[in-house]
Design a protein around this motif. Structure first.
Motif, PDB file in Angstrom:
ATOM      1  N   VAL A  55       0.824  -1.220   0.000  1.00  0.00           N
ATOM      2  CA  VAL A  55       0.000   0.000   0.000  1.00  0.00           C
ATOM      3  C   VAL A  55       0.859   1.271   0.000  1.00  0.00           C
ATOM      4  O   VAL A  55       0.666   2.146  -0.858  1.00  0.00           O
ATOM      5  CB  VAL A  55      -0.997  -0.019   1.178  1.00  0.00           C
ATOM      6  CG1 VAL A  55      -1.690   1.339   1.303  1.00  0.00           C
ATOM      7  CG2 VAL A  55      -2.025  -1.124   0.991  1.00  0.00           C
ATOM      8  N   PRO A  56       1.826   1.423   0.931  1.00  0.00           N
ATOM      9  CA  PRO A  56       2.631   2.653   0.878  1.00  0.00           C
ATOM     10  C   PRO A  56       3.459   2.789  -0.394  1.00  0.00           C
ATOM     11  O   PRO A  56       3.739   3.908  -0.841  1.00  0.00           O
ATOM     12  CB  PRO A  56       3.525   2.550   2.121  1.00  0.00           C
ATOM     13  CG  PRO A  56       3.496   1.122   2.524  1.00  0.00           C
ATOM     14  CD  PRO A  56       2.177   0.601   2.097  1.00  0.00           C
ATOM     15  N   ILE A  57       3.834   1.674  -0.991  1.00  0.00           N
ATOM     16  CA  ILE A  57       4.625   1.717  -2.227  1.00  0.00           C
ATOM     17  C   ILE A  57       3.801   2.309  -3.360  1.00  0.00           C
ATOM     18  O   ILE A  57       4.231   3.249  -4.045  1.00  0.00           O
ATOM     19  CB  ILE A  57       5.117   0.308  -2.606  1.00  0.00           C
ATOM     20  CG1 ILE A  57       6.070  -0.242  -1.542  1.00  0.00           C
ATOM     21  CG2 ILE A  57       5.789   0.318  -3.981  1.00  0.00           C
ATOM     22  CD1 ILE A  57       6.441  -1.705  -1.742  1.00  0.00           C
ATOM     23  N   ILE A  58       2.600   1.773  -3.573  1.00  0.00           N
ATOM     24  CA  ILE A  58       1.817   2.269  -4.714  1.00  0.00           C
ATOM     25  C   ILE A  58       1.236   3.646  -4.423  1.00  0.00           C
ATOM     26  O   ILE A  58       1.021   4.431  -5.352  1.00  0.00           O
ATOM     27  CB  ILE A  58       0.745   1.262  -5.170  1.00  0.00           C
ATOM     28  CG1 ILE A  58      -0.283   0.975  -4.079  1.00  0.00           C
ATOM     29  CG2 ILE A  58       1.400  -0.030  -5.641  1.00  0.00           C
ATOM     30  CD1 ILE A  58      -1.430   0.083  -4.568  1.00  0.00           C
ATOM     31  N   LYS A  59       1.014   3.980  -3.162  1.00  0.00           N
ATOM     32  CA  LYS A  59       0.586   5.341  -2.843  1.00  0.00           C
ATOM     33  C   LYS A  59       1.700   6.342  -3.141  1.00  0.00           C
ATOM     34  O   LYS A  59       1.454   7.438  -3.646  1.00  0.00           O
ATOM     35  CB  LYS A  59       0.171   5.440  -1.374  1.00  0.00           C
ATOM     36  CG  LYS A  59      -1.236   4.960  -1.080  1.00  0.00           C
ATOM     37  CD  LYS A  59      -1.633   5.297   0.343  1.00  0.00           C
ATOM     38  CE  LYS A  59      -3.106   5.036   0.577  1.00  0.00           C
ATOM     39  NZ  LYS A  59      -3.522   5.399   1.966  1.00  0.00           N
ATOM     40  N   HIS A  60       2.939   5.958  -2.842  1.00  0.00           N
ATOM     41  CA  HIS A  60       4.084   6.819  -3.145  1.00  0.00           C
ATOM     42  C   HIS A  60       4.191   7.064  -4.636  1.00  0.00           C
ATOM     43  O   HIS A  60       4.498   8.183  -5.070  1.00  0.00           O
ATOM     44  CB  HIS A  60       5.366   6.160  -2.625  1.00  0.00           C
ATOM     45  CG  HIS A  60       6.632   6.824  -3.073  1.00  0.00           C
ATOM     46  ND1 HIS A  60       7.055   8.034  -2.582  1.00  0.00           N
ATOM     47  CD2 HIS A  60       7.566   6.444  -3.996  1.00  0.00           C
ATOM     48  CE1 HIS A  60       8.198   8.374  -3.155  1.00  0.00           C
ATOM     49  NE2 HIS A  60       8.527   7.435  -4.026  1.00  0.00           N
ATOM     50  N   SER A 174      15.040   1.181  -8.873  1.00  0.00           N
ATOM     51  CA  SER A 174      14.827   1.878  -7.604  1.00  0.00           C
ATOM     52  C   SER A 174      13.871   1.166  -6.670  1.00  0.00           C
ATOM     53  O   SER A 174      13.912   1.390  -5.461  1.00  0.00           O
ATOM     54  CB  SER A 174      14.326   3.307  -7.871  1.00  0.00           C
ATOM     55  OG  SER A 174      13.109   3.283  -8.584  1.00  0.00           O
ATOM     56  N   LEU A 175      13.016   0.300  -7.179  1.00  0.00           N
ATOM     57  CA  LEU A 175      12.148  -0.515  -6.325  1.00  0.00           C
ATOM     58  C   LEU A 175      12.497  -1.983  -6.499  1.00  0.00           C
ATOM     59  O   LEU A 175      12.353  -2.533  -7.589  1.00  0.00           O
ATOM     60  CB  LEU A 175      10.673  -0.291  -6.673  1.00  0.00           C
ATOM     61  CG  LEU A 175       9.689  -1.243  -5.993  1.00  0.00           C
ATOM     62  CD1 LEU A 175       9.764  -1.133  -4.470  1.00  0.00           C
ATOM     63  CD2 LEU A 175       8.260  -0.980  -6.474  1.00  0.00           C
ATOM     64  N   MET A 201      12.446   5.870  -2.416  1.00  0.00           N
ATOM     65  CA  MET A 201      11.723   4.609  -2.308  1.00  0.00           C
ATOM     66  C   MET A 201      12.146   3.839  -1.059  1.00  0.00           C
ATOM     67  O   MET A 201      11.311   3.241  -0.358  1.00  0.00           O
ATOM     68  CB  MET A 201      11.959   3.761  -3.564  1.00  0.00           C
ATOM     69  CG  MET A 201      11.219   2.426  -3.548  1.00  0.00           C
ATOM     70  SD  MET A 201       9.439   2.576  -3.277  1.00  0.00           S
ATOM     71  CE  MET A 201       8.929   3.374  -4.794  1.00  0.00           C
ATOM     72  N   THR A 202      13.436   3.847  -0.753  1.00  0.00           N
ATOM     73  CA  THR A 202      13.925   3.115   0.422  1.00  0.00           C
ATOM     74  C   THR A 202      13.329   3.696   1.699  1.00  0.00           C
ATOM     75  O   THR A 202      12.983   2.951   2.626  1.00  0.00           O
ATOM     76  CB  THR A 202      15.461   3.150   0.477  1.00  0.00           C
ATOM     77  OG1 THR A 202      15.979   2.574  -0.727  1.00  0.00           O
ATOM     78  CG2 THR A 202      15.983   2.347   1.659  1.00  0.00           C
ATOM     79  N   GLN A 203      13.177   5.006   1.752  1.00  0.00           N
ATOM     80  CA  GLN A 203      12.567   5.622   2.928  1.00  0.00           C
ATOM     81  C   GLN A 203      11.123   5.160   3.097  1.00  0.00           C
ATOM     82  O   GLN A 203      10.653   4.947   4.218  1.00  0.00           O
ATOM     83  CB  GLN A 203      12.642   7.151   2.830  1.00  0.00           C
ATOM     84  CG  GLN A 203      14.038   7.721   2.985  1.00  0.00           C
ATOM     85  CD  GLN A 203      14.710   7.288   4.288  1.00  0.00           C
ATOM     86  OE1 GLN A 203      14.081   7.217   5.337  1.00  0.00           O
ATOM     87  NE2 GLN A 203      15.997   6.983   4.205  1.00  0.00           N
TER      88      GLN A 203
END
Length: 357
Positions: A55-60, A174-175, A201-203
């Motif tokens: 979820v946080p990945i695709i929201k980012h 990057s991911l 992305m790492t953050q």
């Protein structure tokens, strides 16, 4: 069942009974997303369903979206069809999708790998009747060396460059790939720097995963600070003005395509490390066999070669289907190099491009 449980149409992989898509490549009302790479998680769907860590990945990447997060193996039913998500091992929070209706089970792998990389949730074998599998590296030429050996080579390469007072620039998407590299770099050798896209992305991922400490390369970073240390960067950074402050530097790329010498030469890379986030030939074949599936559908990759082998050598009912997923890091694809998903609005496109600077 007259109608196949899952069909391929102009928008993506569709379950008509549930009126749900999986990794649709055109905007739809409801879509189950396997993982955060841009070709599988597109912008424009009205509702997204994915693993909670994704979820946080695709929201980012996609901005404000309507999304619900699921646990591993959590069943959810839509109009009588039972769905669940299972670890794919491809990158962090990557899922396979299990679909069950009236006793028939289908599994869509998305992208997957069978080797436990120590960061992504390990691949889980899921039994099924029909198996929809990627085959990015679906020819016998691709057989991966155990990652412990590869990371030993990477750390030795970095140490040798440090001894010569050169900056090591290591390219990875990057991911996924960047975080896998970060997890296994030896911080005792030196300091780990990151390109802005990888740092951003790492953050985001640090919310759910642990990584070594990193330092973002900025306009204020001095060349002398980088000497002897390592910089993680996306492939798109190679050849641009950004890399000039690294001089003197040595470059390397970590990719399954580094199996071929020509790939390294075309990319003007000093060193290639064969490291993929996809299953190799043996991993694909073993997985297909162990699922117990009677039918196999091969998508994105060496589909014709792989499906023909399944038919002629393993006696399976195997065929291919066309998708709009891209083979990661292929010579004709810039899949994750720019982290751009087709269909992004201008503000979102700008945001993602900013990440790459």
């Amino acid at each position: 069942m007259d109608q196949p449980l899952l069909v391929f149409n102009e928008k993506g992989i569709y379950c008509q009974q549930a009126d749900v898509y999986i990794d649709a490549w055109k905007p739809v009302d409801k879509c189950i997303i396997t993982h955060g790479h841009a070709d599988h998680s597109r912008w424009g769907h009205k509702k997204y369903i994915t693993h909670k860590n994704n979820v946080p990945i695709i929201k980012h990447r996609l901005g404000e979206i309507v999304v619900s997060g699921k646990e591993w193996n959590e069943s959810f039913t839509i109009n009588g069809v039972k769905f669940s998500l299972h670890p794919a091992g491809h990158i962090v929070a990557s899922s396979q999708v299990r679909v069950e209706y009236k006793g028939e089970v289908w599994v869509f792998t998305g992208d997957f790998k069978t080797e436990n990389d120590g960061i992504a949730e390990p691949f889980e074998l899921v039994k099924c009747n029909t198996f929809i599998t990627e085959c990015t590296f679906g020819i016998p030429a691709f057989k991966w060396t155990p990652q412990e050996e590869v990371f030993s080579d990477i750390n030795n390469w970095w140490a040798a460059n440090r001894a010569e007072r050169k900056t090591s620039v290591l390219f990875g998407y990057s991911l996924g790939k960047a975080q896998r590299l970060l997890k296994h770099l030896d911080p005792n050798i030196g300091k780990i720097y990151t390109h802005g896209a990888i740092e951003n992305m790492t953050q985001v991922l640090r919310e759910n995963y642990e990584f070594h400490q990193t330092t973002r390369v900025t306009r204020d970073t001095k060349k002398d600070e980088l000497l002897g240390n390592i910089v993680l960067a996306p492939p798109s950074a190679h050849g641009g003005t950004w890399i000039r402050k690294m001089v003197p530097f040595v470059t390397a790329s970590a990719s399954g395509w580094m199996t071929f010498r020509g790939a390294r030469r075309r990319r003007a890379i000093d060193r290639g490390f064969v490291l993929s986030d996809h299953a190799d030939w043996d991993g694909l074949l073993t997985t297909v066999k162990e699922t117990g599936a009677e039918k196999v559908i091969a998508t994105h990759g060496y589909t014709e070669i792989f499906s023909r082998y399944l038919r002629e050598e393993m006696g399976l009912d195997a065929r291919t289907e066309k998708t709009q997923y891209e083979e990661e890091g292929s010579e004709t694809s810039n899949k994750e190099e720019n982290d751009i998903s087709p269909g992004l609005s201008d503000p979102q496109q700008t945001k993602i491009n900013e990440d790459e600077k």
